[in-house]
Design an enzyme around this catalytic site. Sequence first.
Site: not given
Length: 322
Positions: A72-73, A143
Amino acid sequence: MRVLLTGATGFVGRAVLDRLVISDDMEPVAAIRSHALPDIARNVKTVGISGLLADTDWSEALDQVEAVIHSAARVHVMNDTETDPLEAFRKVNVEGTLKLARQASSMGVRRFVFISSIKVNGEGTSINEPYTADALPAPVDPYGFSKMEAEQGLREIAAQSGMEVVIIRPTLVYGPGVKANFLNMMRWLHKGIPLPFGAIHNRRSLVALDNLVDLIVTCIHHPAAANQTFLVSDGEDLSTTQLLQRIGIALGKPARLLPVPSKLLEKSAQLLGKRALSQRLCGSLQVDITKTRELLDWNPPVDVDKALLLTANYFLSKGRKR
């Protein structure tokens, strides 16, 4: 072995869950956002969480868990609308990840497998000068910085607690259900649209979803994976021109590619404000997976053409309008 998987409804997470479900020695627990619980239509234990944040309570999800796969991110987007993108990425990808890892170590989790990103290494390479797993990080965008900071925090937790951490940095992932630019390319080719990408001589490493999943599952239990960082790809680098040609073959629609010089494409893209897209189409990004192969005795189980055929078949049967 009970394994906690985060991001189980995502592109990579779903494929990992499918693999865990059919493994005789794996008991998956899917931790997903509460509103997404009905989306898991399998006989799998699910635990709803409020989100990947610094105050999330993971105790129920981590009960009797031996390993965590954290996929998850907050994912990279081309046009981020956040006022402070780096802070937004840090809240989820750094603070949320490290909260999960600290709680996991305190509850006796043996191994934490973190799905990072090749963006930790950087945005591009010169041809035949690939990134290596142990090179100094050089992220460029928010990111990439958030993933690097998460990696650094995880290594500190591993050193302090004894929980083993494995970091995997995938290149561009493709496979059945792929979206974004890869899906657009398949749509263009399927429609027979002439594309100005017939003279691009870059080199890019990609990774098929099945190959990435195989490495992730290998890293759950392989003793040599402990506290290591791995790059992953299909082991065959392609130019954009070659990739489009081979996607066309998989689709049964020969690619109609015009030999426009890549320098002209890059200049045109800059004028149109599409520099990032042109970098992906015309620039090189190669990775060296020698460490992954040798340390884990691992090789990509699916070759590029088979992976492209699986991707194309899914697109033709289900994905054309998605």
